[in-house]
Design a protein around this motif. Structure first.
Motif, PDB file in Angstrom:
ATOM      1  N   HIS A  57       0.829  -1.211   0.000  1.00 41.68           N
ATOM      2  CA  HIS A  57       0.000   0.000   0.000  1.00 41.68           C
ATOM      3  C   HIS A  57       0.858   1.252   0.000  1.00 41.68           C
ATOM      4  O   HIS A  57       1.898   1.304   0.633  1.00 41.68           O
ATOM      5  N   ASP A  90       5.936   1.426   6.820  1.00 40.22           N
ATOM      6  CA  ASP A  90       4.512   1.053   6.648  1.00 40.22           C
ATOM      7  C   ASP A  90       3.862   1.975   5.636  1.00 40.22           C
ATOM      8  O   ASP A  90       3.298   2.985   5.992  1.00 40.22           O
ATOM      9  N   GLU A 136      -5.392   1.148   2.546  1.00 44.76           N
ATOM     10  CA  GLU A 136      -5.144   0.140   3.571  1.00 44.76           C
ATOM     11  C   GLU A 136      -5.324   0.722   4.961  1.00 44.76           C
ATOM     12  O   GLU A 136      -5.871   0.081   5.851  1.00 44.76           O
ATOM     13  N   GLU A 137      -4.851   1.953   5.151  1.00 47.05           N
ATOM     14  CA  GLU A 137      -4.861   2.546   6.488  1.00 47.05           C
ATOM     15  C   GLU A 137      -6.235   3.048   6.915  1.00 47.05           C
ATOM     16  O   GLU A 137      -6.411   3.489   8.039  1.00 47.05           O
ATOM     17  N   HIS A 195       2.752   3.942  12.597  1.00 49.59           N
ATOM     18  CA  HIS A 195       1.568   4.647  13.112  1.00 49.59           C
ATOM     19  C   HIS A 195       1.930   5.670  14.188  1.00 49.59           C
ATOM     20  O   HIS A 195       1.075   6.430  14.609  1.00 49.59           O
TER      21      HIS A 195
HETATM   22 ZN    ZN Z   1      -0.408   0.413   8.902  1.00 48.50          ZN
END
Ligand code: ZN
Ligand code: BES
Length: 458
Positions: A88, A122, A156-157, A430
């Motif tokens: 992603h 991420d 995705e998030e 995150h």
């Molecule tokens: Zn994530």
């Protein structure tokens, strides 16, 4: 051998790849923030261009109701297996900004061999390793040893539904032998891992309503229910002092840890004391009868993520609030069903909620947990590839995080996912100061290049 030429190319292009990664990290593709929608699209466009430059066929931006998907394929290896690489390009919000040790989370900083930026691990950095491995093959050998499909999403998030729709409508197009995802972590520094289990998720917002308006707590306290007090009572009822979730039926479908898993987890180099010290907590807590790794990876949990209501500004205010809310989630393990958990949670709240208030429950994401087999040709190929790329044989682990698409690929395409994570557990995904080790970035690229070779059939 072909792979040697690929590796020589990858070594020669280390700094080029790092610069490209920096360019991608500079794009603030925060999928949750609609004011960033143009940036989110720009990140998709960056990925599309990169895939086109590499020389894959059918490179396309696929529109959805929100953020576009990027798709590419190279299917000129008849008789060879097909993998689908998923990743992603969207990232979590960078806020709050104060705890970052750099002025701008979208201006990458390199310190102690790590690249710091939102999305570093991420998932931009990890996802990009596969693109660079494909580039290595295409720019040296001029072809790939197996068939490859690439699907990179931008929701995705935010738990977006658009990928789900796309996969359901394009099962033929996405058909493959294995999905490959790098969006998890290694076990520790110098100890790469293949993740064979992820937790599922059931996420809720519980909103409690009391009187029509905020009231004076002296004049009305003791006579009128306080939604914040009620919320605290309900939340406190969710878990016992033994760390067990106290919702009827919650544990019924939970698949117990297998003996080999408990034995293998216990052999891993993990110190509870060091883990505790690193996190700065006074003790580790959780469900009785399980080790920390077992609780983190394979036992269901319940956590409150945010609370609102009343007054939390400066100084006191004796308000009796008319409304209070909580965001909370349950991390699930096989074979818990998120929809069944939602029903159990609603029944529990109905049972414990005291009189004098009304409430509503909003259901956010839900995803079942996944377990993938550890003894398949794909896993064996991945073990060899990681050993070649990282110089160390990977261990097998589970993770507490969730990647809902893994379950989707299993149900829609009938295939297992290889979760080959290149991150570290202190990468702060995150959180503030997210990072990714540049050594791991390059090792991940090499492991991915080897993976393509290791997948070939004679
Ligand atoms: Zn994530
Ligand atoms: N990459 C993470 C998931 C992850 C993190 C797996 C660490 C294993 C180890 C992924 O991007 C993520 O954050 N997923 C969310 C899922 C949710 C939004 C449905 C999560 O786990 O909270």
């Amino acid at each position: 051998m072909a792979i040697d030429r690929v590796i020589t190319f990858l070594d020669a292009h280390r700094s080029v790849f790092e610069e490209q990664l920096k360019t991608l990290l500079r794009i603030p593709s925060v999928s949750a923030q609609s004011e960033r929608d143009n940036d989110t699209r720009a990140a998709a466009e960056f990925v599309r261009k990169d895939l086109a430059t590499i020389g894959l066929n059918e490179v396309a931006l696929i529109e959805t109701k929100r953020h576009p998907l990027v798709y590419a394929e190279w299917l000129d290896a008849p008789g060879q297996p097909t993998i689908l690489i998923y990743g992603h390009y969207d990232v979590q919000p960078a806020e709050p900004l104060e705890p970052w040790n750099q002025p701008d989370p979208f201006e990458p900083v390199i310190r102690d061999g790590n690249i710091y930026a939102r999305g570093a691990t991420d998932d931009k950095g990890q996802m990009f390793t596969h693109l660079k491995a494909l580039e290595g093959w295409m720019k040296t050998v001029g072809s790939l040893p197996i068939n490859v499909k690439v699907l990179i999403e931008g929701e995705e998030e935010i738990g977006g539904k658009n990928l789900e729709i796309f996969v359901a409508e394009n099962r033929e197009k996405l058909a493959c032998d294995y999905v490959v995802i790098s969006d998890t972590s290694q076990f520790a520094l110098g100890l790469p891992a293949i993740t064979y289990g992820l937790k599922g998720l059931a996420y809720f917002e519980l909103i409690v309503h009391g009187a029509k308006t905020d009231l004076h707590s002296g004049m009305f306290g003791g006579a009128v229910a306080n939604p914040l007090n009620v919320l605290a009572t309900i939340l406190a009822s969710l878990m016992g002092p033994d760390g067990k979730v106290r919702i009827e039926g919650f544990y019924d479908p939970v698949r117990p840890l297998l003996d080999w898993e408990r034995a293998d987890f216990a052999k891993l180099p993990f110190s509870e004391a060091e883990f505790q010290a690193k996190l700065g907590v006074t003790s580790l807590v959780g469900e009785e009868g399980y080790t920390t790794l077992e609780r983190k990876w394979a036992r269901p949990t319940c956590d409150v993520h945010g609370l609102y209501g009343g007054y939390s500004g400066e100084g006191p205010k004796t308000v009796l609030p008319c409304k209070a809310g909580a965001k909370l989630s349950f991390r699930l393990v096989p074979d818990q069903d998120p929809l069944a958990v939602a029903e159990q949670f609603k029944a529990h709240v109905a049972k414990v909620c005291p009189p004098g208030v009304t409430y509503e429950i909003k259901e956010h994401h839900g995803a079942p947990a996944v377990l993938v087999g550890v003894d398949s040709p794909g896993v064996h190929a991945a073990v060899r590839a990681i050993e070649a790329g990282f110089g160390t044989r990977p261990i097998f682990m589970r993770e507490g995080g969730s990647i809902p698409v893994v379950g989707l690929f299993k149900t829609q395409l009938g295939v297992d996912t290889l979760l080959l994570g290149w991150g570290q557990d202190d990468d702060n995904l995150h959180g503030p100061n997210e990072k990714f080790s540049l050594d791991d970035f390059h090792r991940g690229i090499k492991a991915s290049a080897h993976l393509l070779a290791e997948f070939t059939r004679d």
